[in-house]
Every structure is written in structure tokens, then in C-alpha cells.
Design a protein around this motif. Structure first.
Motif, PDB file in Angstrom:
ATOM      1  N   ASN A  23       0.719  -1.331  -0.111  1.00 25.22           N
ATOM      2  CA  ASN A  23      -0.056  -0.020   0.069  1.00 25.22           C
ATOM      3  C   ASN A  23       0.843   1.270   0.124  1.00 25.22           C
ATOM      4  OD1 ASN A  23      -2.393  -1.488  -0.079  1.00 25.22           O
ATOM      5  ND2 ASN A  23      -2.456  -1.701   2.088  1.00 25.22           N
ATOM      6  N   SER A  24       2.108   1.155   0.547  1.00 27.47           N
ATOM      7  CA  SER A  24       2.924   2.480   0.825  1.00 27.47           C
ATOM      8  C   SER A  24       4.053   2.156  -0.369  1.00 27.47           C
ATOM      9  CB  SER A  24       3.453   2.615   1.943  1.00 27.47           C
ATOM     10  OG  SER A  24       4.127   1.457   2.488  1.00 27.47           O
ATOM     11  N   HIS A  25       4.184   1.153  -0.976  1.00 19.90           N
ATOM     12  CA  HIS A  25       5.165   0.921  -1.988  1.00 19.90           C
ATOM     13  C   HIS A  25       4.975   0.386  -3.314  1.00 19.90           C
ATOM     14  CE1 HIS A  25       7.385   1.174   1.966  1.00 19.90           C
ATOM     15  NE2 HIS A  25       8.192   1.925   1.269  1.00 19.90           N
ATOM     16  N   ARG A  26       3.828   0.784  -3.807  1.00 23.70           N
ATOM     17  CA  ARG A  26       3.243   0.278  -4.918  1.00 23.70           C
ATOM     18  C   ARG A  26       4.195   0.052  -6.083  1.00 23.70           C
ATOM     19  NH1 ARG A  26      -2.362   0.666  -4.208  1.00 23.70           N
ATOM     20  NH2 ARG A  26      -2.705   0.419  -6.660  1.00 23.70           N
ATOM     21  N   ASN A  27       5.327   1.016  -6.149  1.00 14.81           N
ATOM     22  CA  ASN A  27       6.067   0.989  -7.419  1.00 14.81           C
ATOM     23  C   ASN A  27       6.906  -0.496  -7.492  1.00 14.81           C
ATOM     24  OD1 ASN A  27       5.216   3.057  -8.706  1.00 14.81           O
ATOM     25  ND2 ASN A  27       6.469   4.346  -7.515  1.00 14.81           N
ATOM     26  N   VAL A  28       7.127  -1.098  -6.202  1.00 12.89           N
ATOM     27  CA  VAL A  28       7.963  -2.130  -6.101  1.00 12.89           C
ATOM     28  C   VAL A  28       7.358  -3.240  -6.594  1.00 12.89           C
ATOM     29  CG1 VAL A  28       8.886  -3.789  -4.162  1.00 12.89           C
ATOM     30  CG2 VAL A  28       9.026  -1.174  -3.839  1.00 12.89           C
ATOM     31  N   TYR A  29       6.162  -3.327  -6.625  1.00 14.04           N
ATOM     32  CA  TYR A  29       5.296  -4.608  -7.348  1.00 14.04           C
ATOM     33  C   TYR A  29       4.850  -4.323  -8.559  1.00 14.04           C
ATOM     34  CZ  TYR A  29       5.141  -5.998  -2.348  1.00 14.04           C
ATOM     35  OH  TYR A  29       5.735  -6.479  -0.995  1.00 14.04           O
ATOM     36  N   ARG A  30       5.233  -3.339  -9.228  1.00 17.48           N
ATOM     37  CA  ARG A  30       4.903  -3.040 -10.466  1.00 17.48           C
ATOM     38  C   ARG A  30       5.968  -3.537 -11.643  1.00 17.48           C
ATOM     39  NH1 ARG A  30       3.607   1.935 -10.240  1.00 17.48           N
ATOM     40  NH2 ARG A  30       1.104   1.574 -10.143  1.00 17.48           N
ATOM     41  N   LEU A  31       5.909  -4.754 -12.324  1.00 11.86           N
ATOM     42  CA  LEU A  31       6.863  -5.369 -13.048  1.00 11.86           C
ATOM     43  C   LEU A  31       6.489  -5.314 -14.489  1.00 11.86           C
ATOM     44  CD1 LEU A  31       7.333  -8.599 -10.570  1.00 11.86           C
ATOM     45  CD2 LEU A  31       8.420  -6.575 -10.800  1.00 11.86           C
ATOM     46  N   PRO A  32       7.792  -5.645 -15.068  1.00  8.85           N
ATOM     47  CA  PRO A  32       7.544  -5.528 -16.632  1.00  8.85           C
ATOM     48  C   PRO A  32       6.374  -6.691 -16.881  1.00  8.85           C
ATOM     49  CG  PRO A  32       9.635  -5.690 -16.011  1.00  8.85           C
ATOM     50  CD  PRO A  32       8.883  -5.868 -14.792  1.00  8.85           C
ATOM     51  N   ARG A  33       6.020  -6.665 -18.195  1.00  6.94           N
ATOM     52  CA  ARG A  33       5.048  -7.477 -18.773  1.00  6.94           C
ATOM     53  C   ARG A  33       5.463  -8.878 -18.594  1.00  6.94           C
ATOM     54  NH1 ARG A  33       2.148  -7.192 -24.690  1.00  6.94           N
ATOM     55  NH2 ARG A  33       0.963  -9.071 -24.462  1.00  6.94           N
ATOM     56  N   TYR A  34       4.470  -9.857 -18.244  1.00  8.13           N
ATOM     57  CA  TYR A  34       5.023 -11.276 -18.149  1.00  8.13           C
ATOM     58  C   TYR A  34       4.807 -11.795 -19.583  1.00  8.13           C
ATOM     59  CZ  TYR A  34       4.773 -16.177 -16.773  1.00  8.13           C
ATOM     60  OH  TYR A  34       5.337 -17.584 -16.703  1.00  8.13           O
ATOM     61  N   TYR A  35       5.890 -12.736 -19.971  1.00  8.97           N
ATOM     62  CA  TYR A  35       5.892 -13.566 -21.359  1.00  8.97           C
ATOM     63  C   TYR A  35       5.925 -14.940 -21.037  1.00  8.97           C
ATOM     64  CZ  TYR A  35       6.935  -8.973 -23.674  1.00  8.97           C
ATOM     65  OH  TYR A  35       6.795  -7.762 -24.155  1.00  8.97           O
ATOM     66  N   ALA A  36       4.956 -15.639 -21.403  1.00  9.36           N
ATOM     67  CA  ALA A  36       4.950 -17.052 -21.277  1.00  9.36           C
ATOM     68  C   ALA A  36       5.771 -17.569 -21.926  1.00  9.36           C
ATOM     69  CB  ALA A  36       3.506 -17.573 -21.361  1.00  9.36           C
ATOM     70  N   PRO A  37       6.182 -18.957 -21.695  1.00  9.97           N
ATOM     71  CA  PRO A  37       7.323 -19.585 -22.385  1.00  9.97           C
ATOM     72  C   PRO A  37       6.809 -20.059 -23.670  1.00  9.97           C
ATOM     73  CG  PRO A  37       6.932 -20.870 -20.184  1.00  9.97           C
ATOM     74  CD  PRO A  37       5.819 -19.691 -20.222  1.00  9.97           C
ATOM     75  N   ARG A  38       7.806 -20.327 -24.444  1.00 12.62           N
ATOM     76  CA  ARG A  38       7.376 -20.735 -25.842  1.00 12.62           C
ATOM     77  C   ARG A  38       6.612 -22.096 -25.720  1.00 12.62           C
ATOM     78  NH1 ARG A  38      11.692 -22.407 -30.502  1.00 12.62           N
ATOM     79  NH2 ARG A  38      10.110 -22.621 -32.285  1.00 12.62           N
ATOM     80  N   ASN A  39       5.730 -22.284 -26.499  1.00 11.99           N
ATOM     81  CA  ASN A  39       4.933 -23.515 -26.777  1.00 11.99           C
ATOM     82  C   ASN A  39       3.648 -23.567 -25.856  1.00 11.99           C
ATOM     83  OD1 ASN A  39       6.080 -24.149 -29.202  1.00 11.99           O
ATOM     84  ND2 ASN A  39       7.801 -25.309 -28.100  1.00 11.99           N
ATOM     85  N   TYR A  40       3.740 -22.428 -24.577  1.00 13.92           N
ATOM     86  CA  TYR A  40       2.772 -22.702 -23.871  1.00 13.92           C
ATOM     87  C   TYR A  40       1.547 -21.633 -24.275  1.00 13.92           C
ATOM     88  CZ  TYR A  40       0.794 -22.180 -19.010  1.00 13.92           C
ATOM     89  OH  TYR A  40      -0.221 -22.414 -18.008  1.00 13.92           O
ATOM     90  N   ASN A  41       0.460 -22.557 -24.550  1.00 20.53           N
ATOM     91  CA  ASN A  41      -0.426 -21.695 -25.325  1.00 20.53           C
ATOM     92  C   ASN A  41      -1.829 -22.029 -24.414  1.00 20.53           C
ATOM     93  OD1 ASN A  41       1.300 -21.197 -27.487  1.00 20.53           O
ATOM     94  ND2 ASN A  41       0.795 -23.390 -28.294  1.00 20.53           N
ATOM     95  N   TYR A  42      -1.720 -21.939 -23.215  1.00 22.93           N
ATOM     96  CA  TYR A  42      -2.965 -21.901 -22.366  1.00 22.93           C
ATOM     97  C   TYR A  42      -3.193 -20.654 -21.637  1.00 22.93           C
ATOM     98  CZ  TYR A  42      -1.497 -26.872 -23.071  1.00 22.93           C
ATOM     99  OH  TYR A  42      -1.023 -28.096 -23.494  1.00 22.93           O
ATOM    100  N   GLY A  43      -2.330 -19.793 -21.828  1.00 28.57           N
ATOM    101  CA  GLY A  43      -2.924 -18.523 -20.837  1.00 28.57           C
ATOM    102  C   GLY A  43      -2.574 -18.719 -19.275  1.00 28.57           C
ATOM    103  N   TYR A  44      -3.032 -17.679 -18.721  1.00 23.84           N
ATOM    104  CA  TYR A  44      -3.394 -17.889 -17.452  1.00 23.84           C
ATOM    105  C   TYR A  44      -4.381 -18.489 -16.775  1.00 23.84           C
ATOM    106  CZ  TYR A  44      -4.058 -16.134 -12.444  1.00 23.84           C
ATOM    107  OH  TYR A  44      -4.070 -16.183 -11.085  1.00 23.84           O
ATOM    108  N   ARG A  45      -3.791 -19.438 -15.786  1.00 20.63           N
ATOM    109  CA  ARG A  45      -4.680 -20.322 -15.135  1.00 20.63           C
ATOM    110  C   ARG A  45      -4.381 -20.055 -13.641  1.00 20.63           C
ATOM    111  NH1 ARG A  45      -5.389 -26.226 -18.422  1.00 20.63           N
ATOM    112  NH2 ARG A  45      -5.771 -25.292 -20.329  1.00 20.63           N
TER     113      ARG A  45
END
Length: 293
Positions: free
Chosen positions: A209-231
Motif C-alpha cells: 500500500n505504501s510501496h506500490r512501485n515495488v510490485y509494478r513489474l514488466p509484462r510477463y511473457y509465457a514460455p514458448r509453446n505454452y498456449n494455455y494462457g493464465y490459469r
């Protein structure tokens, strides 16, 4: 008797002054008449001494002849007419000059207004062209930025693809878990304890709540051949090794207020979740959902 005598005496004395005054008035009248006669005789004597005046009045040739004054009158009239004509011509010339000056002034003012309007139009056109140029430059800059961003994304994807291919090739011949660099501490047989959530030291929600930028990370790229999306994975499930490869490890979990992993356990980022994986078997030991932005 006495009274009668007294009255007679008074009357006699009153009549004496009246007679005296009458005699004096007659003498004065006669004296005035004599002076008047003498003055008249003197005038008659002085009259013959001024014959030139009588001669001028009596001679008819000294009077102005009508035949001699007519040309002068015509000349005077002609001169007066000429003066009037000159005055009228001067007035007409003055009016014509004033009219020309007024017309010229109106033309000059009209030219000034036209010049001012042209200047205003030119300024507006220049301003519009400047605005158009600025918009075009801004659009070109935006397009260049988008193209550069796309090229960077393409380069990142290509780099990630090459790395994924290299990792796949390594996995094909020897699993990364066989590398001694990643096997350090696997001999620690302690089971994982989930009591760490009771410690305020690991209260990452309050810290976020007081350090929101710490938890703002770059975009997540799934591994190759992983075509299931988020679960939404739960504890006890087993996942493939591609999802907890070393490039997905959270190497400093204390930085995010997560307890340090020991033995064969590793904190792994999966989209916005943090999974604690037993990298020997791929089983999910612990999980924190939506910790990252």
C-alpha cells in the motif's frame, strides 16, 4: 382818515419800482436791436471778400459730367465681375482639391485596411501552417515512437525466442535441474511451513500500500509453446518445468516481503502470482495470488 393816507403812501412806493423796471427793459431791448443790426451789417461787408466760392458754385463746368463716369462704372462692374469669377474659380478649385484629397484619403485608408486584412490573413495562414506542421511533426514522432517500440518488442520477442530455443535444446539433452548451479541446498529435507503469514515482517499487502512501485513489474511473457494462457493454480498441482525455469525465479523474495526459500523450493513468478515450487518435482507448495501489478 389816517388809514387812507397810509394806504396811499404804500401804493405809491410799490408803483415806483415797477416803472423803473419797465424803463430798464426798454433800454435793454433797444441795445440788443442795435447789436443785431451791427452784426448783420458786418456780415454783409465780409460777403464780397469770398468770390471763389460763389464762382465754383456758379460755374457749371466744374460739375461731373455723366458721359465721363459711364466707362468708369463699366470698368468697375467688369472688375467686380472678374473678381467674383476669380473668387468662384478659387472656391471651385478649393472644393475640387478638398474632394481629391478626401478621395485620396479614403483610398489610402482602404488600402491600409486591405493591407491590414492581408497581414491578418497571412498571420492566420502562417499560424495554421505552423499548427499543421507541429501536428505533422507530432504525428511523425508518435509514428516513429510506435515503430521503435514495435521494433523493440520484436527484438525482445526474437531474443526471448532464441533464449527459449536454447533452453529447449538444453532441456532436450540435459535438464537444467541437472546443473550443479541450481542444485545448491537441495539436500535440505525440511518441509515448508506456511506459518510465515503470521509474522508482520512478511505482511506484503500492507507494505504494498505504501510501496506500490515495488510490485509494478514488466509484462510477463509465457514460455514458448505454452498456449494455455493464465490459469489459477492451487497448492498441490504439478506444472511443467518451462514455467519455473531460472529466468522466472524471484531471486530476492525479501524485497517483496516474501519469506526466503530454502532447499529445493523456489519462488517463481507466474503472471501476477508468486508460486513456491519444489523444483525437483514441479509441485506447487505455496502460492500468493495477485501480488504483482
Amino acid at each position: 382818515m389816517k388809514k387812507t393816507l397810509v394806504a396811499a403812501l404804500i401804493a405809491a412806493t410799490a408803483l415806483v419800482p415797477v416803472s423803473a423796471y419797465a424803463q430798464r427793459g426798454e433800454r435793454d431791448h433797444s441795445a440788443r436791436q442795435e447789436r443785431h443790426d451791427s452784426q448783420r451789417s458786418q456780415r454783409a461787408q465780409r460777403a464780397p471778400q469770398r468770390p471763389d466760392r460763389v464762382q465754383r458754385q456758379s460755374l457749371p463746368e466744374n460739375r461731373p459730367q455723366p458721359q465721363q463716369t459711364a466707362p468708369q462704372r463699366q470698368q468697375y462692374r467688369q472688375q467686380a465681375n472678374d473678381n467674383r469669377q476669380d473668387y468662384r474659380r478659387g472656391q471651385q478649385d478649393s472644393r475640387a482639391r478638398y474632394t481629391r484629397q478626401a478621395q485620396q484619403g479614403q483610398q489610402d485608408r482602404g488600402n491600409d485596411r486591405r493591407d491590414y486584412r492581408r497581414g491578418q490573413q497571412d498571420d492566420r495562414q502562417d499560424y495554421r501552417r505552423g499548427q499543421q506542421d507541429n501536428r505533422q511533426d507530432y504525428r511523425r514522432g508518435q509514428q516513429d515512437n510506435r515503430q521503435q517500440y514495435r521494433r523493440d518488442r520484436q527484438d525482445d520477442r526474437a531474443r526471448y525466442t532464441r533464449e527459449a530455443q536454447r533452453r529447449d535444446n538444453q532441456r532436450r539433452y540435459n535438464d537444467w535441474r541437472d546443473d550443479a548451479r541450481y542444485r545448491h541446498g537441495w539436500d535440505d529435507r525440511r518441509n515448508w511451513s506456511r506459518d510465515w503469514r503470521r509474522s508482520n515482517q512478511y505482511n506484503w499487502r500492507s507494505y504494498r500500500n505504501s510501496h506500490r512501485n515495488v510490485y509494478r513489474l514488466p509484462r510477463y511473457y509465457a514460455p514458448r509453446n505454452y498456449n494455455y494462457g493464465y490459469r489459477r493454480f492451487s497448492i498441490g498441482l504439478t506444472i511443467g518445468s518451462m514455467l519455473f525455469a531460472p529466468n522466472y525465479w524471484i531471486n530476492d523474495p525479501i524485497y517483496y516481503r516474501l519469506p526466503p526459500a530454502y532447499g529445493p523450493y523456489r519462488w517463481v513468478r507466474y503472471y501476477n502470482d508468486a508460486l513456491l515450487i519444489d523444483i525437483r518435482t514441479g509441485m506447487i507448495v505455496d502460492v500468493e495470488y495477485d501480488i504483482f501489478w
